[in-house]
Structure formats: C-alpha cells, structure tokens
Design an enzyme around this catalytic site. Structure first.
Site, PDB file in Angstrom:
ATOM      1  N   ASP A   1     -47.636  35.416 -46.916  1.00 39.09           N
ATOM      2  CA  ASP A   1     -47.194  34.160 -46.290  1.00 39.09           C
ATOM      3  C   ASP A   1     -45.948  34.331 -46.309  1.00 39.09           C
ATOM      4  OD1 ASP A   1     -48.962  31.197 -47.188  1.00 39.09           O
ATOM      5  OD2 ASP A   1     -47.163  31.450 -45.955  1.00 39.09           O
TER       6      ASP A   1
ATOM      7  N   ASP B   1     -44.911  30.253 -42.448  1.00 44.55           N
ATOM      8  CA  ASP B   1     -45.116  28.915 -42.589  1.00 44.55           C
ATOM      9  C   ASP B   1     -44.301  27.927 -41.822  1.00 44.55           C
ATOM     10  OD1 ASP B   1     -46.215  27.146 -45.035  1.00 44.55           O
ATOM     11  OD2 ASP B   1     -43.806  26.725 -45.464  1.00 44.55           O
TER      12      ASP B   1
ATOM     13  N   GLU C   1     -48.147  28.761 -38.546  1.00 46.60           N
ATOM     14  CA  GLU C   1     -48.779  27.568 -38.902  1.00 46.60           C
ATOM     15  C   GLU C   1     -47.881  26.545 -38.056  1.00 46.60           C
ATOM     16  OE1 GLU C   1     -47.417  25.496 -42.539  1.00 46.60           O
ATOM     17  OE2 GLU C   1     -49.214  24.734 -42.701  1.00 46.60           O
TER      18      GLU C   1
ATOM     19  N   HIS D   1     -55.743  25.758 -48.155  1.00 49.05           N
ATOM     20  CA  HIS D   1     -55.026  25.267 -49.410  1.00 49.05           C
ATOM     21  C   HIS D   1     -54.421  23.906 -49.404  1.00 49.05           C
ATOM     22  CE1 HIS D   1     -51.761  26.647 -47.306  1.00 49.05           C
ATOM     23  NE2 HIS D   1     -50.810  26.311 -48.124  1.00 49.05           N
ATOM     24  N   ASP D   2     -54.262  23.433 -48.095  1.00 55.01           N
ATOM     25  CA  ASP D   2     -53.626  21.930 -47.887  1.00 55.01           C
ATOM     26  C   ASP D   2     -54.525  21.008 -47.564  1.00 55.01           C
ATOM     27  OD1 ASP D   2     -50.730  23.500 -46.127  1.00 55.01           O
ATOM     28  OD2 ASP D   2     -50.912  23.004 -48.399  1.00 55.01           O
TER      29      ASP D   2
HETATM   30  O1  TEU Z   1     -47.693  23.095 -45.111  1.00 58.85           O
HETATM   31  C1  TEU Z   1     -47.371  22.533 -43.813  1.00 58.85           C
HETATM   32  C2  TEU Z   1     -47.324  20.995 -44.061  1.00 58.85           C
HETATM   33  O2  TEU Z   1     -47.013  20.514 -43.131  1.00 58.85           O
HETATM   34  C3  TEU Z   1     -47.985  20.515 -45.069  1.00 58.85           C
HETATM   35  O3  TEU Z   1     -47.317  19.248 -45.436  1.00 58.85           O
HETATM   36  C4  TEU Z   1     -49.454  20.287 -44.730  1.00 58.85           C
HETATM   37  O4  TEU Z   1     -49.792  20.218 -43.346  1.00 58.85           O
HETATM   38  C5  TEU Z   1     -49.721  19.089 -45.551  1.00 58.85           C
HETATM   39  O5  TEU Z   1     -49.650  19.003 -46.735  1.00 58.85           O
HETATM   40  C6  TEU Z   1     -51.347  18.703 -45.026  1.00 58.85           C
HETATM   41  O6  TEU Z   1     -51.544  17.471 -45.488  1.00 58.85           O
HETATM   42  C7  TEU Z   1     -47.015  24.456 -45.411  1.00 58.85           C
HETATM   43  C8  TEU Z   1     -47.715  24.923 -46.484  1.00 58.85           C
HETATM   44  O7  TEU Z   1     -49.128  25.270 -46.070  1.00 58.85           O
HETATM   45  C9  TEU Z   1     -47.852  23.919 -47.690  1.00 58.85           C
HETATM   46  O8  TEU Z   1     -48.560  24.292 -48.654  1.00 58.85           O
HETATM   47  C10 TEU Z   1     -46.359  23.570 -48.189  1.00 58.85           C
HETATM   48  O9  TEU Z   1     -46.441  22.583 -49.000  1.00 58.85           O
HETATM   49  C11 TEU Z   1     -45.537  23.277 -47.078  1.00 58.85           C
HETATM   50  O10 TEU Z   1     -45.746  24.168 -45.862  1.00 58.85           O
HETATM   51  C12 TEU Z   1     -44.047  23.638 -47.370  1.00 58.85           C
HETATM   52  O11 TEU Z   1     -43.837  24.869 -47.446  1.00 58.85           O
END
Ligand code: TEU
Length: 547
Positions: free
Chosen positions: A95, A196, A249, A323-324
């Site tokens: 990542d 990311d 992403e 994970h989000d």
């Molecule tokens: O996430 C991108 C993002 O926009 C996140 O806010 C996610 O879409 C949101 O939490 C969904 O509800 C990436 C990573 O996957 C995330 O874990 C990180 O917190 C974020 O970027 C900042 O690096």
C-alpha cells in the site's frame, strides 16, 4: 498469469494473526498462515501499510516509507514472507500512501525546522487577510483541512487527519521521492502496488475556496494532471516490470477518468477501485446516516461501470469489502438467517463480472460486523470524529451510536476469526479489537462445513479455467427486476447469464428462450430447474452457460 485470471486477497496485518501475543497481528503471523491462504488459490495479497507510523490513522500516517514498524516485525520477516509467498505462487502488493505523510515523517520535521527544500514538499499557506484559514476546505475526517505549521504563522494542508500532511505533487522532487519509495520495494520483490487516494494528488497550485454549497473535494479530485503524474510514476517505477499489478484508490471518480487511468494504451495503472456502489446506503450521499441500500441505484451503478469500463478498454477492481467499509453482509446481504446464501450470492455478483476480484480477509468465511454496544469499543479516528460531530449537530447518543455501529471502519478491522475460542484463535494476548461472532463464523468451521469458503474456491477456479469469465464481454440484462441483478458475459460462441436474487424472498424470472435448459455452471442452491419461469430462492445466485 494474465491480470484477468487473477484474484487478489487483502490482509489488514494488524488483525490477521498475532504470532507474538501482543494483541496485534504481524508479518510472522501471516507467514504462519500461508498454508491457509494457499487453499484459496489466490494470486496476490494486498497488505495494508505496515511501515513505521504513529498509528493515528492505523498506519496510513507513515513516518518512514523504508522501514517496517516494529509492531509488525522486521525487514527480515518481510523478506521471508515475500520468499515464502512466492514459493507458493502468491505475489505481494504493498500500500503506497503517497498523497500525504505523517507529521512525524523526517520530511515534515525538516520542513518545520526551516529546511526550505522540504517546506516545498508540503502545501504551506498563510491565512487570508482577515485571519481566516487559507481556504474553506474540509478534512474528510471532519473539521477544517488546515492546521498551524508550527509557530510560523503559516498553515499546512491535510485532507485527512491533522497528523497526515498533504504532499505537493507539483514539486518534481516530491514525485521523484515517491518513485524512489516504489522502486525500493520493487527491489524487495514486490510486484503489486495499491496507491492510496492517488486521484487527489492533483490539487491546483493556487488553492482557492470552494463556492458556497460545493464540496471542497470537487476542486482537487480527478484533476487532469493526475494522468500525467501516473504516466510519469509508471515510467519511473512499476512500469518497468511486465508483471506488475497496480490499483489506484479513486475517491469520487468517473467511468471516463477510470478508463483513462486503466486502459493499457495509457500506461498509467492496471485497475482502479471506485466506491459509488458502496454509497447506496448513504442518505443524500452522507456516510454517517442510515438507510437500507437503494437496490435500483446499486444495479445501475454495477451495470454502468461494467459497461463503461468494457466499452473503453478500462479495467476495474471488483470488491464489496475492504478495511474502510463495514462488512457487506450487513449492508447488502443478510447477517442472520441467510448469512451463508447471501455471502455466496454477493461473491457471485463480483467474481463472475469483468474485472479483478478482491477478497477482503474474512469475507470468505462470511464474517459480519461485530456486535459492539459501547462507543468505547470503537477506536477509528473517522468514527470517533463522526460520533462527536453527530452529537454536536443534535443527535442523541442512541441515534449517533446506532449510526456509528453501522458505518464505522472498525467493523471490518476486527480480528480474523480462526476458531470459536474467546479470542478467535487470533492472539494469546488482549486483542486490539474484540471479536464477537466467532462462535459460528470462523476458519475451522468453514473448512469443515464446505459452505462459503468452498464456494469461493469454486468461483476462483471458474476465473482461472473459463475464458468467458476472465476475458468475456459484458452486456446488461433486464435492470428493472425488483429483486434480481443479472448480467450477461459473452465469449466467442458462449453466453453466460448470471442472476442474483438480492432478497430473502423467492422470486421468478422469465428466462430468454435460448437459456431454457441451459447448463447450470454454478449456483448456491442444489437442483436448479432451468425452466422458462425460473424460480429463484432467497439470495440465490445462478450462472447459466450456453455453448
Ligand atoms: O481511504 C480513502 C478515503 O477516502 C477514506 O476516507 C475512505 O473512503 C472512507 O473512510 C470510507 O468511509 C484511504 C485509506 O483506505 C484509508 O484507510 C485512510 O484512512 C485514508 O485513505 C487516508 O490515508
């Protein structure tokens, strides 16, 4: 192996398996579970960040891109993991969080100490003449997107947490430093890279206020310069490996831009994640709200993205979970009576589509959200900020907590459930998040029962053995059915009709005449009678093959 025949598994290292009893998953824990991973016949594993980090955003606030945080292990552990995965035919995807660094990163610290070279690595801006912040932009984690840059009187930009300072990609030195990070891990044998929030790196050089009522993200998301940055990064790093696999992403992106990001002729990325389908249970686009998912909207998005990417020669990552996101079973399936059937149906939807499927750890078990009953159970910065914002805006604790319980990112970050013991076989210590539903949902049960895990094995085998699944065309099937999302795949003289009942009630669909009596390639139910009026059981998936 061709990208179209690959399946990628995602591991959140902090929650996969703890080898040393400190309550946190680690790299040696993954090594110890390679035999399990091998059973799925996956091709690559995407690891969420395990680099040195103060863990304000669970590792997405990186303080050193070149070293492994001791909580996850050592570089020797990583090198052993890469070698052992490779020996089992599994590649590694890392990542790359290159839109921002931790404020504890050396670059930011040097900038704070007055080093002008590194001050140009970040967006440092003075307040407006009236003393207000440089722009009215908002952080995605709530609050303003600017924080004081030491005692300089300047502010620095952070689209996420204040401890995550945005890098200025207009600066060639930043882009070169990012390419150097990718190349360091390439030399360690890494073939895959997940970038990311890579489509927010194209902020304008002159940062201005968003017009009233316009979300600030529209000013900096998917700007044209991102394509230039990706072409440059491709040429300077992963594009030099014929077998590299990259995924961006892409927050709030479009089909047109995603075709641009992924059409091989453009030499940018292999594929992208888009999130529109995972916002169909948002009220007016607001994540921190509650509603049942909008099925017509979900079907329209799945169909339009599949159609549009196919038409443009683009390539999409296919996923329900990461994970989000809360666990998809709780949002689009059934976490109760039809947990098994709805897990298999949801898997069918994405694994037989055109693209590359991603399996988020535990999805192959039918894992669901934890049953927490206290805000103290949640630790994610985004959820904690959201709870406070809901309370400030007048929500009762009960209503605010209910929303957090359904939408928190912690929901997908609970430990992998290996067995039905008190700590799910994840650790001998105190788990950093508590598992709650491992009694009936765990690896041991799945490997013995031959249900969801076995179904995933069958889906993955179809992608590797059936060109119509890997490389077939995509065509819409009736989008007006109130319960069923279906689609066609086509390849030479073959046709595959994939039908998915998204509800817990049986229904009947009228089959196209040519499909009556067709071969049942796959279903999550036995004894499918392929008649003109096809009865579909609750959460049934069926794939009918002609030719
Ligand atoms: O996430 C991108 C993002 O926009 C996140 O806010 C996610 O879409 C949101 O939490 C969904 O509800 C990436 C990573 O996957 C995330 O874990 C990180 O917190 C974020 O970027 C900042 O690096």
């Amino acid at each position: 192996m061709k990208l179209s025949e690959q399946v990628i598994y995602q591991i959140y290292p902090k929650s996969f398996y703890d080898s040393n009893g400190d309550g946190v998953g680690d790299l040696r824990g993954v090594i110890e579970k390679i035999d399990y991973l091998k059973k799925l016949n996956i091709d690559m594993i995407w690891f969420n960040p395990f680099f040195v980090s103060p863990q304000n955003d669970n590792g997405y606030d990186i303080a050193d891109y070149y070293h492994i945080d001791p909580m996850f292990g050592t570089m020797a552990d990583f090198e052993e993991l890469v070698a052992k995965l490779k020996a089992n035919g599994i590649g590694v995807m890392l990542d790359m969080v290159l839109n921002h660094t931790s404020t504890e990163h050396e670059w930011f610290q040097k900038a704070l100490a007055g080093d002008e070279k590194y001050q140009k690595f970040y967006y440092l801006r003075p307040p407006k003449a009236d003393g207000s912040l440089p722009t009215n932009w908002e952080s995605k984690f709530g609050g303003p997107a600017w924080a004081p840059f030491g005692d300089t009187g300047l502010y620095y930009l952070h689209l996420y947490d204040p401890t995550q300072a945005d890098l200025d990609w207009h600066n060639p030195a930043v882009r070169q430093a990012c390419a150097a990070v990718v190349n360091f891990w390439r030399q360690k044998g890494v073939q895959g890279f997940r970038f990311d929030v890579i489509n927010v790196t194209g902020k304008a050089e002159k940062l201005v206020d968003a017009p009233k009522g316009v979300p600030s993200k529209t000013l900096y998301t998917d700007t044209p310069v991102v394509h230039d940055y990706l072409k440059e990064l491709n040429a300077a790093s992963f594009g030099q490996d014929v077998n590299s696999v990259t995924v961006g992403e892409m927050s709030s992106t479009t089909v047109a831009n995603s075709v641009g990001y992924t059409n091989p002729a453009n030499h940018e990325l292999s594929m992208v994640f888009n999130f529109h389908h995972l916002k169909t249970d948002y009220v007016d686009g607001r994540k921190w709200s509650r509603m049942a998912f909008d099925f017509p909207r979900l079907k329209q998005l799945l169909d339009s993205w599949a159609s549009g990417m196919a038409a443009g020669g683009g390539w999409q990552a296919l996923f329900w979970n990461n994970h989000d996101q809360p666990r998809a079973l709780n949002r689009f399936g059934d976490a109760g009576r039809y947990r098994v059937k709805s897990a298999e149906m949801l898997a069918t939807v994405i694994h037989l589509l055109r693209g590359t499927p991603f399996i988020y750890m535990g999805e192959e078990l039918g894992m669901t959200d934890p049953d927490y009953d206290n805000m103290a159970d949640y630790v994610d910065i985004e959820a904690l900020n959201a709870y406070r914002a809901l309370i400030r805006s007048g929500y009762s604790h009960h209503d605010a907590f209910t929303i957090v319980k359904t939408k928190a990112r912690d929901n997908s970050r609970t430990p992998m459930q290996w067995d039905d013991s008190a700590k799910a076989g994840f650790t001998t210590g105190k788990p950093w998040l508590t598992p709650t539903n491992q009694a009936t949902i765990n690896v041991a049960h799945e490997l013995a029962s031959g249900e969801i895990f076995d179904y995933y094995q069958r889906l993955i085998k179809l992608r590797k053995t059936m060109p119509i699944v890997a490389d077939g065309g995509y065509q819409s099937w009736r989008l007006d059915d109130p319960q069923v999302f279906g689609y066609w795949r086509t390849y030479r003289q073959q046709k595959l009709l994939v039908l998915n009942n998204f509800y817990g009630q049986s229904t009947t669909v009228t089959l196209p005449e040519e499909m009556v009596g067709a071969q049942v390639l796959l279903s999550n139910y036995q004894d499918v009678n392929v008649t003109a009026q096809l009865t579909m059981q609750p959460y049934q998936a069926v794939a009918l093959l002609l030719g």
